[in-house]
Design an enzyme around this catalytic site. Structure first.
Site, mmCIF file in Angstrom:
data_model
loop_
_atom_site.group_PDB
_atom_site.id
_atom_site.type_symbol
_atom_site.label_atom_id
_atom_site.label_comp_id
_atom_site.label_asym_id
_atom_site.label_seq_id
_atom_site.Cartn_x
_atom_site.Cartn_y
_atom_site.Cartn_z
ATOM 1 N N HIS A 95 -37.276 47.791 -23.629
ATOM 2 C CA HIS A 95 -38.583 48.216 -24.145
ATOM 3 C C HIS A 95 -38.596 48.430 -25.659
ATOM 4 O O HIS A 95 -37.619 48.833 -26.266
ATOM 5 C CB HIS A 95 -39.008 49.525 -23.456
ATOM 6 C CG HIS A 95 -38.086 50.663 -23.789
ATOM 7 N ND1 HIS A 95 -38.253 51.446 -24.901
ATOM 8 C CD2 HIS A 95 -36.989 51.124 -23.158
ATOM 9 C CE1 HIS A 95 -37.299 52.356 -24.954
ATOM 10 N NE2 HIS A 95 -36.513 52.175 -23.899
ATOM 11 N N HIS A 104 -32.142 34.047 -33.072
ATOM 12 C CA HIS A 104 -31.531 33.467 -31.874
ATOM 13 C C HIS A 104 -30.708 34.562 -31.207
ATOM 14 O O HIS A 104 -29.787 35.098 -31.815
ATOM 15 C CB HIS A 104 -30.637 32.299 -32.254
ATOM 16 C CG HIS A 104 -30.034 31.592 -31.068
ATOM 17 N ND1 HIS A 104 -29.625 30.298 -31.134
ATOM 18 C CD2 HIS A 104 -29.771 31.991 -29.795
ATOM 19 C CE1 HIS A 104 -29.135 29.926 -29.958
ATOM 20 N NE2 HIS A 104 -29.211 30.947 -29.136
#
Length: 167
Positions: A95, A104
Protein backbone atom coordinates in the site's frame (compact mmCIF):
# COMPACT_ATOMS: atom_id res chain seq x y z
CA UNK A 1 9.19 -16.24 -33.30
CA UNK A 2 6.90 -17.86 -30.69
CA UNK A 3 4.76 -14.70 -30.24
CA UNK A 4 3.94 -14.01 -33.89
CA UNK A 5 5.19 -10.43 -33.63
CA UNK A 6 6.19 -8.63 -36.80
CA UNK A 7 9.67 -7.13 -36.95
CA UNK A 8 9.33 -3.63 -38.37
CA UNK A 9 13.01 -3.03 -39.12
CA UNK A 10 15.56 -0.52 -37.91
CA UNK A 11 14.15 2.52 -36.17
CA UNK A 12 15.71 4.84 -38.74
CA UNK A 13 13.85 3.01 -41.52
CA UNK A 14 10.38 3.02 -39.95
CA UNK A 15 7.84 5.57 -41.18
CA UNK A 16 5.73 6.21 -38.07
CA UNK A 17 2.92 7.82 -40.09
CA UNK A 18 2.28 4.51 -41.91
CA UNK A 19 1.79 2.52 -38.70
CA UNK A 20 -1.03 2.00 -36.24
CA UNK A 21 -1.52 4.76 -33.67
CA UNK A 22 -0.09 2.82 -30.72
CA UNK A 23 3.14 1.12 -29.69
CA UNK A 24 4.48 -0.58 -26.62
CA UNK A 25 8.15 0.15 -25.96
CA UNK A 26 9.73 -3.12 -24.84
CA UNK A 27 13.24 -1.98 -23.96
CA UNK A 28 14.79 -3.11 -20.67
CA UNK A 29 17.16 -0.13 -20.30
CA UNK A 30 15.22 2.46 -18.27
CA UNK A 31 16.73 5.52 -19.94
CA UNK A 32 16.30 4.20 -23.50
CA UNK A 33 12.74 2.99 -22.82
CA UNK A 34 11.74 6.41 -21.50
CA UNK A 35 13.47 8.24 -24.37
CA UNK A 36 11.76 6.15 -27.07
CA UNK A 37 8.33 6.29 -25.41
CA UNK A 38 8.57 10.06 -24.96
CA UNK A 39 9.53 10.46 -28.63
CA UNK A 40 6.55 8.36 -29.74
CA UNK A 41 4.13 10.29 -27.56
CA UNK A 42 5.46 13.58 -28.99
CA UNK A 43 4.38 12.21 -32.41
CA UNK A 44 0.88 11.49 -31.06
CA UNK A 45 1.51 7.72 -30.86
CA UNK A 46 -0.23 6.06 -27.91
CA UNK A 47 1.80 3.93 -25.49
CA UNK A 48 -0.67 1.64 -23.69
CA UNK A 49 -0.25 -0.24 -20.43
CA UNK A 50 0.28 -3.99 -20.77
CA UNK A 51 -1.08 -5.85 -17.74
CA UNK A 52 -0.94 -9.62 -17.48
CA UNK A 53 -4.36 -11.09 -16.61
CA UNK A 54 -2.90 -13.06 -13.67
CA UNK A 55 -1.76 -9.87 -11.92
CA UNK A 56 -3.81 -8.61 -9.00
CA UNK A 57 -4.20 -4.84 -8.94
CA UNK A 58 -6.23 -2.93 -6.37
CA UNK A 59 -8.96 -0.75 -7.85
CA UNK A 60 -7.55 2.14 -5.79
CA UNK A 61 -4.29 2.79 -7.66
CA UNK A 62 -3.12 5.41 -10.14
CA UNK A 63 -1.52 4.07 -13.29
CA UNK A 64 0.29 6.22 -15.85
CA UNK A 65 0.95 5.11 -19.44
CA UNK A 66 3.38 2.76 -21.14
CA UNK A 67 3.67 0.49 -18.09
CA UNK A 68 4.28 -3.27 -18.12
CA UNK A 69 2.88 -5.35 -15.26
CA UNK A 70 3.91 -9.01 -15.53
CA UNK A 71 2.46 -12.34 -14.46
CA UNK A 72 1.54 -12.80 -10.78
CA UNK A 73 2.25 -9.21 -9.70
CA UNK A 74 0.28 -7.95 -6.69
CA UNK A 75 -0.35 -4.22 -6.15
CA UNK A 76 -2.26 -3.02 -3.09
CA UNK A 77 -4.30 0.12 -2.34
CA UNK A 78 -3.21 3.71 -2.86
CA UNK A 79 -0.16 3.02 -5.03
CA UNK A 80 0.80 5.39 -7.83
CA UNK A 81 2.79 4.47 -10.94
CA UNK A 82 4.05 7.13 -13.34
CA UNK A 83 4.95 6.26 -16.96
CA UNK A 84 7.09 3.56 -18.64
CA UNK A 85 7.45 1.39 -15.53
CA UNK A 86 8.22 -2.34 -15.52
CA UNK A 87 6.88 -4.40 -12.61
CA UNK A 88 8.31 -7.82 -13.31
CA UNK A 89 7.05 -11.33 -12.57
CA UNK A 90 5.77 -12.01 -9.06
CA UNK A 91 6.66 -8.62 -7.56
CA UNK A 92 4.60 -7.38 -4.60
CA UNK A 93 3.95 -3.66 -4.20
CA UNK A 94 2.26 -2.94 -0.89
CA UNK A 95 0.00 0.00 0.00
CA UNK A 96 0.87 3.63 -0.60
CA UNK A 97 3.96 3.14 -2.77
CA UNK A 98 4.95 5.80 -5.34
CA UNK A 99 6.85 4.52 -8.38
CA UNK A 100 8.29 7.28 -10.58
CA UNK A 101 8.75 7.08 -14.36
CA UNK A 102 11.05 4.57 -16.07
CA UNK A 103 11.55 2.37 -13.00
CA UNK A 104 12.16 -1.38 -13.31
CA UNK A 105 11.23 -3.57 -10.34
CA UNK A 106 12.76 -7.02 -10.77
CA UNK A 107 11.05 -10.42 -10.47
CA UNK A 108 10.00 -11.46 -6.98
CA UNK A 109 10.84 -8.11 -5.37
CA UNK A 110 8.80 -6.83 -2.44
CA UNK A 111 8.19 -3.16 -1.69
CA UNK A 112 6.57 -2.81 1.71
CA UNK A 113 4.14 0.06 2.41
CA UNK A 114 4.80 3.71 1.58
CA UNK A 115 8.03 3.15 -0.38
CA UNK A 116 8.98 5.96 -2.79
CA UNK A 117 11.12 5.11 -5.85
CA UNK A 118 12.77 7.84 -7.95
CA UNK A 119 12.82 7.86 -11.75
CA UNK A 120 15.14 5.63 -13.81
CA UNK A 121 15.83 3.35 -10.85
CA UNK A 122 16.48 -0.39 -11.19
CA UNK A 123 15.57 -2.75 -8.34
CA UNK A 124 17.10 -6.21 -8.85
CA UNK A 125 15.27 -9.52 -8.54
CA UNK A 126 14.16 -10.74 -5.10
CA UNK A 127 14.97 -7.42 -3.41
CA UNK A 128 13.02 -6.48 -0.27
CA UNK A 129 12.51 -2.81 0.60
CA UNK A 130 11.41 -1.95 4.16
CA UNK A 131 8.31 0.21 4.66
CA UNK A 132 8.67 3.98 4.37
CA UNK A 133 12.00 3.89 2.48
CA UNK A 134 12.83 6.62 -0.07
CA UNK A 135 14.95 5.50 -3.03
CA UNK A 136 16.40 8.27 -5.17
CA UNK A 137 16.67 8.73 -8.95
CA UNK A 138 19.04 6.67 -11.11
CA UNK A 139 19.71 4.10 -8.38
CA UNK A 140 20.74 0.49 -9.03
CA UNK A 141 19.95 -2.07 -6.34
CA UNK A 142 21.56 -5.49 -6.77
CA UNK A 143 19.51 -8.69 -6.81
CA UNK A 144 18.61 -10.19 -3.45
CA UNK A 145 19.25 -7.01 -1.48
CA UNK A 146 17.44 -5.97 1.68
CA UNK A 147 17.00 -2.18 1.76
CA UNK A 148 16.51 -0.83 5.30
CA UNK A 149 17.76 2.77 4.83
CA UNK A 150 16.92 5.57 2.40
CA UNK A 151 19.04 5.60 -0.77
CA UNK A 152 20.29 8.91 -2.25
CA UNK A 153 20.24 9.63 -6.01
CA UNK A 154 22.71 7.85 -8.26
CA UNK A 155 23.87 5.15 -5.85
CA UNK A 156 24.67 1.52 -6.58
CA UNK A 157 23.87 -0.69 -3.59
CA UNK A 158 23.55 -4.39 -2.81
CA UNK A 159 23.58 -6.90 0.02
CA UNK A 160 21.77 -7.69 3.28
CA UNK A 161 21.55 -5.07 4.55
CA UNK A 162 22.13 -3.16 1.31
CA UNK A 163 25.22 -0.97 1.27
CA UNK A 164 26.83 1.30 -1.29
CA UNK A 165 29.50 -0.19 -3.51
CA UNK A 166 32.84 1.48 -2.77
CA UNK A 167 34.36 3.31 -5.73
Amino acid sequence: NPYDINYLGKESEINISELENYFFVAIGDNHKRREKATKLRSQKILTPNLIHPSSSLSKNIELGIGNFIARNVAVNDLCSFKDDVIINTGAIIDHGCLISSAVHIGPGSILCGDVKVGENTFIGARTVVKEGIKIGKNVIIGAGSVVINDVPDGRIIYGNPAKQIDD
